[in-house]
Write an enzyme that holds these catalytic residues in place. Sequence first.
Site, PDB file in Angstrom:
ATOM      1  CB  VAL A   1      -0.866  -0.062   1.170  1.00 17.39           C
ATOM      2  CG1 VAL A   1      -2.057  -1.154   0.936  1.00 17.39           C
ATOM      3  CG2 VAL A   1      -0.395  -0.076   2.674  1.00 17.39           C
TER       4      VAL A   1
ATOM      5  CG  ASN B   1      -7.615  -4.135   7.291  1.00 22.64           C
ATOM      6  OD1 ASN B   1      -8.059  -4.201   8.501  1.00 22.64           O
ATOM      7  ND2 ASN B   1      -6.812  -5.236   6.932  1.00 22.64           N
TER       8      ASN B   1
ATOM      9  CE1 TYR C   1      -1.881   1.036  14.475  1.00 24.78           C
ATOM     10  CE2 TYR C   1      -3.191   1.632  16.796  1.00 24.78           C
ATOM     11  CZ  TYR C   1      -2.965   0.901  15.470  1.00 24.78           C
ATOM     12  OH  TYR C   1      -4.112   0.290  14.965  1.00 24.78           O
TER      13      TYR C   1
ATOM     14  CE  LYS D   1      -4.119   2.171  12.143  1.00 24.77           C
ATOM     15  NZ  LYS D   1      -4.841   1.706  11.193  1.00 24.77           N
TER      16      LYS D   1
ATOM     17  CB  VAL E   1      -9.290  -7.588  17.427  1.00 21.77           C
ATOM     18  CG1 VAL E   1      -9.765  -8.743  17.076  1.00 21.77           C
ATOM     19  CG2 VAL E   1     -10.427  -6.333  17.281  1.00 21.77           C
TER      20      VAL E   1
HETATM   21  N1  LIG Z   1      -5.929  -5.820  16.305  1.00 24.16           N
HETATM   22  C1  LIG Z   1      -6.382  -5.070  17.003  1.00 24.16           C
HETATM   23  O1  LIG Z   1      -6.220  -4.633  18.126  1.00 24.16           O
HETATM   24  C2  LIG Z   1      -6.873  -3.315  16.231  1.00 24.16           C
HETATM   25  C3  LIG Z   1      -7.048  -2.514  16.795  1.00 24.16           C
HETATM   26  C4  LIG Z   1      -7.570  -1.027  15.885  1.00 24.16           C
HETATM   27  C5  LIG Z   1      -7.158  -1.216  14.880  1.00 24.16           C
HETATM   28  N2  LIG Z   1      -6.737  -2.253  14.091  1.00 24.16           N
HETATM   29  C6  LIG Z   1      -6.338  -2.080  12.692  1.00 24.16           C
HETATM   30  O2  LIG Z   1      -6.818  -2.883  11.860  1.00 24.16           O
HETATM   31  C7  LIG Z   1      -5.947  -3.292  10.543  1.00 24.16           C
HETATM   32  C8  LIG Z   1      -5.893  -4.481  10.705  1.00 24.16           C
HETATM   33  O3  LIG Z   1      -5.139  -5.024  11.796  1.00 24.16           O
HETATM   34  P1  LIG Z   1      -4.900  -6.504  12.185  1.00 24.16           P
HETATM   35  O4  LIG Z   1      -4.892  -6.824  13.711  1.00 24.16           O
HETATM   36  O5  LIG Z   1      -5.523  -7.794  11.327  1.00 24.16           O
HETATM   37  O6  LIG Z   1      -3.224  -6.703  11.822  1.00 24.16           O
HETATM   38  P2  LIG Z   1      -2.316  -7.816  11.512  1.00 24.16           P
HETATM   39  O7  LIG Z   1      -1.096  -7.590  11.610  1.00 24.16           O
HETATM   40  O8  LIG Z   1      -2.759  -9.111  11.815  1.00 24.16           O
HETATM   41  O9  LIG Z   1      -2.790  -7.820   9.769  1.00 24.16           O
HETATM   42  C9  LIG Z   1      -2.469  -6.947   8.978  1.00 24.16           C
HETATM   43  C10 LIG Z   1      -2.196  -7.287   7.605  1.00 24.16           C
HETATM   44  O10 LIG Z   1      -1.749  -6.093   6.690  1.00 24.16           O
HETATM   45  C11 LIG Z   1      -0.651  -6.585   5.778  1.00 24.16           C
HETATM   46  N3  LIG Z   1       0.064  -5.363   5.636  1.00 24.16           N
HETATM   47  C12 LIG Z   1       1.089  -4.670   6.548  1.00 24.16           C
HETATM   48  N4  LIG Z   1       1.785  -3.739   5.835  1.00 24.16           N
HETATM   49  C13 LIG Z   1       1.216  -3.826   4.411  1.00 24.16           C
HETATM   50  C14 LIG Z   1       1.636  -3.224   3.207  1.00 24.16           C
HETATM   51  N5  LIG Z   1       2.410  -2.233   3.379  1.00 24.16           N
HETATM   52  N6  LIG Z   1       0.848  -3.307   2.043  1.00 24.16           N
HETATM   53  C15 LIG Z   1      -0.157  -4.086   2.173  1.00 24.16           C
HETATM   54  N7  LIG Z   1      -0.435  -4.949   3.270  1.00 24.16           N
HETATM   55  C16 LIG Z   1       0.070  -4.828   4.583  1.00 24.16           C
HETATM   56  C17 LIG Z   1      -0.091  -7.622   6.526  1.00 24.16           C
HETATM   57  O11 LIG Z   1       0.724  -8.463   5.932  1.00 24.16           O
HETATM   58  C18 LIG Z   1      -1.306  -8.237   7.162  1.00 24.16           C
HETATM   59  O12 LIG Z   1      -1.841  -9.389   6.388  1.00 24.16           O
HETATM   60  C19 LIG Z   1      -4.804  -2.328  10.749  1.00 24.16           C
HETATM   61  O13 LIG Z   1      -4.961  -1.017  10.160  1.00 24.16           O
HETATM   62  C20 LIG Z   1      -4.776  -2.100  12.318  1.00 24.16           C
HETATM   63  O14 LIG Z   1      -4.135  -0.944  12.759  1.00 24.16           O
HETATM   64  C21 LIG Z   1      -6.218  -3.371  14.723  1.00 24.16           C
END
Ligand SMILES: NC(=O)c1ccc[n+]([C@@H]2O[C@H](COP(=O)([O-])OP(=O)(O)OC[C@H]3O[C@@H](n4cnc5c(N)ncnc54)[C@H](O)[C@@H]3O)[C@@H](O)[C@H]2O)c1
Length: 267
Positions: free
Chosen positions: A66, A92, A161, A165, A196
């Site tokens: 991305v 995402n 972070y 966001k 999560v």
């Molecule tokens: N898990 C949580 O507690 C939580 C809470 C709030 C927000 N979020 C947000 O939700 C989203 C997903 O989080 P998650 O927990 O599934 O994280 P995760 O690390 O499990 O998955 C993230 C995915 O993004 C992909 N990714 C990372 N960099 C990338 C890039 N440069 N180009 C394309 N893909 C890329 C990774 O390969 C992975 O598949 C994120 O934006 C995160 O900030 C997560």
Amino acid sequence: MSVYDLSGRKALVTGGARGLGEGMARALVRAGAAVVIADIRDDLGKAAADALRADGATAGFTSLDVTSEPSWEQAIPQAISFLGGLDILVNNAGIEITSLLVDIDPGDVRRQLEVNVLGTALGIKHGFRAMRPGGPAGAGGVIVNVASVAATIAFPGIAAYSATKSAVDRLTRVAALESGKLGYGVRVNCVYPGLVPTEMGNQLAQDMSTIGLYPSAEAAAGAVIELTPMGRLGEVADMADVVVFLASDGARFITGAGLPVDGGMGI
Ligand SMILES: NC(=O)c1ccc[n+]([C@@H]2O[C@H](COP(=O)([O-])OP(=O)(O)OC[C@H]3O[C@@H](n4cnc5c(N)ncnc54)[C@H](O)[C@@H]3O)[C@@H](O)[C@H]2O)c1
């Protein structure tokens, strides 16, 4: 047909190889959409798309970093050609690197800005260009950006972070405004997920303990639960179902909004 039904819709989910993105892809499929998962993790992304196809869905994978404009310029046409159009883009993909401000590392801050802010901005750019009138999938559509509860509260250890966001939140609102004013026909909203226990969520809890904020990862998660009126952590499906709602005609008059999906943590 229900206004929440997505039959015939075509969706691209960034960071869809695992975690929340994979759950969002699955929920979009369950609501009737065809989906392309886009990720830097080709191995996991292909496996996730294969699993959706094995369940009877129309699902594909395209490699996408991305942060890279050439990568978007390849991925969007690929998705449009596979799906026969594009109606829904879920920005995402994101990363989180825990640090106290006194220890902050410039490289870590830049990396989070690149993926979370630049990555989302480029997604909006290329989503707009594809879905606006005259674009290769020019029937309008929906963009859902994934921010975080970290954009709505202050929590120690995640300053950079949280800043990224908060930027996703602002990008969302300006994007909604530009889309409306310029007649793109694309609604743009964001969600603020609570914690999560995905790989990212579990790592964050672990890192909170490593930097000395909590005695253990369990204690860090417990502190989040303590701050959450609904008394539990989030689940992938909690986030995915809200993305389906925002992508659907049930949300047809919602744009420029940020929806907390955090059990009340951000109140
Ligand atoms: N898990 C949580 O507690 C939580 C809470 C709030 C927000 N979020 C947000 O939700 C989203 C997903 O989080 P998650 O927990 O599934 O994280 P995760 O690390 O499990 O998955 C993230 C995915 O993004 C992909 N990714 C990372 N960099 C990338 C890039 N440069 N180009 C394309 N893909 C890329 C990774 O390969 C992975 O598949 C994120 O934006 C995160 O900030 C997560």
